[in-house]
Design an enzyme around this catalytic site. Structure first.
Site, PDB file in Angstrom:
ATOM      1  N   GLY A 182       0.835  -1.190   0.000  1.00 42.74           N
ATOM      2  CA  GLY A 182       0.000   0.000   0.000  1.00 42.74           C
ATOM      3  C   GLY A 182       0.868   1.237   0.000  1.00 42.74           C
ATOM      4  O   GLY A 182       2.066   1.158   0.279  1.00 42.74           O
TER       5      GLY A 182
ATOM      6  N   GLN B  28       3.105   9.964   1.835  1.00 45.35           N
ATOM      7  CA  GLN B  28       4.415   9.324   1.643  1.00 45.35           C
ATOM      8  C   GLN B  28       5.130   9.805   0.385  1.00 45.35           C
ATOM      9  O   GLN B  28       6.328   9.604   0.237  1.00 45.35           O
ATOM     10  CB  GLN B  28       4.257   7.801   1.569  1.00 45.35           C
TER      11      GLN B  28
ATOM     12  N   CYS C 148       6.889  -0.375   6.592  1.00 51.51           N
ATOM     13  CA  CYS C 148       6.416   0.831   5.900  1.00 51.51           C
ATOM     14  C   CYS C 148       7.555   1.362   5.039  1.00 51.51           C
ATOM     15  O   CYS C 148       8.696   1.432   5.506  1.00 51.51           O
ATOM     16  CB  CYS C 148       6.017   1.870   6.954  1.00 51.51           C
ATOM     17  N   LEU C 149       7.245   1.733   3.799  1.00 50.04           N
ATOM     18  CA  LEU C 149       8.276   2.234   2.881  1.00 50.04           C
ATOM     19  C   LEU C 149       8.904   3.542   3.390  1.00 50.04           C
ATOM     20  O   LEU C 149       9.980   3.920   2.941  1.00 50.04           O
ATOM     21  CB  LEU C 149       7.694   2.443   1.476  1.00 50.04           C
TER      22      LEU C 149
ATOM     23  N   HIS D 118      -3.241   0.593   8.249  1.00 53.05           N
ATOM     24  CA  HIS D 118      -1.917   1.227   8.179  1.00 53.05           C
ATOM     25  C   HIS D 118      -1.954   2.469   7.279  1.00 53.05           C
ATOM     26  O   HIS D 118      -1.470   3.536   7.660  1.00 53.05           O
ATOM     27  CB  HIS D 118      -0.911   0.187   7.649  1.00 53.05           C
ATOM     28  N   GLU D 119      -2.546   2.322   6.084  1.00 48.84           N
ATOM     29  CA  GLU D 119      -2.556   3.432   5.116  1.00 48.84           C
ATOM     30  C   GLU D 119      -3.456   4.580   5.580  1.00 48.84           C
ATOM     31  O   GLU D 119      -3.110   5.744   5.404  1.00 48.84           O
ATOM     32  CB  GLU D 119      -2.985   2.945   3.726  1.00 48.84           C
TER      33      GLU D 119
ATOM     34  N   HIS E   4      -1.787   6.795   7.982  1.00 47.82           N
ATOM     35  CA  HIS E   4      -0.888   7.772   7.349  1.00 47.82           C
ATOM     36  C   HIS E   4      -1.624   9.087   7.077  1.00 47.82           C
ATOM     37  O   HIS E   4      -1.030  10.167   7.159  1.00 47.82           O
ATOM     38  CB  HIS E   4      -0.378   7.240   6.001  1.00 47.82           C
TER      39      HIS E   4
HETATM   40 CO    CO Z   1       3.351   3.070   5.664  1.00 45.12          CO
END
Ligand code: CO
Length: 161
Positions: A50, A55, A96-97, A143-144, A147
């Site tokens: 995701g 991000q 997480c990226l 999670h997304e 953000h």
């Molecule tokens: Co993330």
């Protein structure tokens, strides 16, 4: 051709800001379509499940989610809202990226999430949608969406002993 976007790495104030709703009129703009295509390409290239707009430096309520990690198909979710959550929770490793370890690799740690959630959103065509997600997809969605509210998974790590 979709282009690779630069991923914002923690710590960065952009990741901590509450994102604003996307205006439905904006969905018709060519820049919006380009943005979603670039986000999908970036997420697939980085092998993510995701990606949330903050991000890549945009504080808007837009996320990309890959419901089946073995396939490249993605959901574009605009203004997503969790409308119900299961009582049951599950602890599993998450990464997480935008959160890297000291070696610059994606950092993984166990986080507790609701096992099943129901989520409403607008798709890229402006159509209202609803998804009932469990297990991996439910985790990715939580999670997304976090953000979009400036929350990172590392904020939720507890000692699960
Ligand atoms: Co993330």
């Amino acid at each position: 051709m979709a282009k690779q976007l630069e991923i914002i790495i923690n710590p960065n104030p952009i990741l901590r800001k509450k994102s604003g709703e996307v205006k439905i009129a904006d969905l018709k703009k060519p820049q919006f379509l380009t943005l979603t295509k670039d986000m999908i390409a970036t997420m697939l290239q980085k092998d993510g499940a995701g990606l949330a707009a903050p991000q890549i430096g945009k504080n808007i309520r837009l996320i990309i989610v890959r419901p089946d990690f073995s396939k490249p198909e993605c959901l574009v979710m605009i203004n997503p809202k969790i409308i119900s959550k299961s009582w049951a929770k599950k602890i599993e490793d998450e990464g997480c990226l935008s959160v890297l370890d000291e070696k610059g690799k994606v950092y993984f740690a166990p986080v507790e999430r609701h096992k099943k959630i129901t989520c409403t959103y607008i798709n890229e065509k402006g159509k209202p949608k609803k998804i009932i997600a469990d297990e991996f997809t439910a985790r990715t969605l939580q999670h997304e969406i976090d953000h979009l509210d400036g929350i990172l998974f590392i904020d939720k790590i507890k000692n699960y002993e």
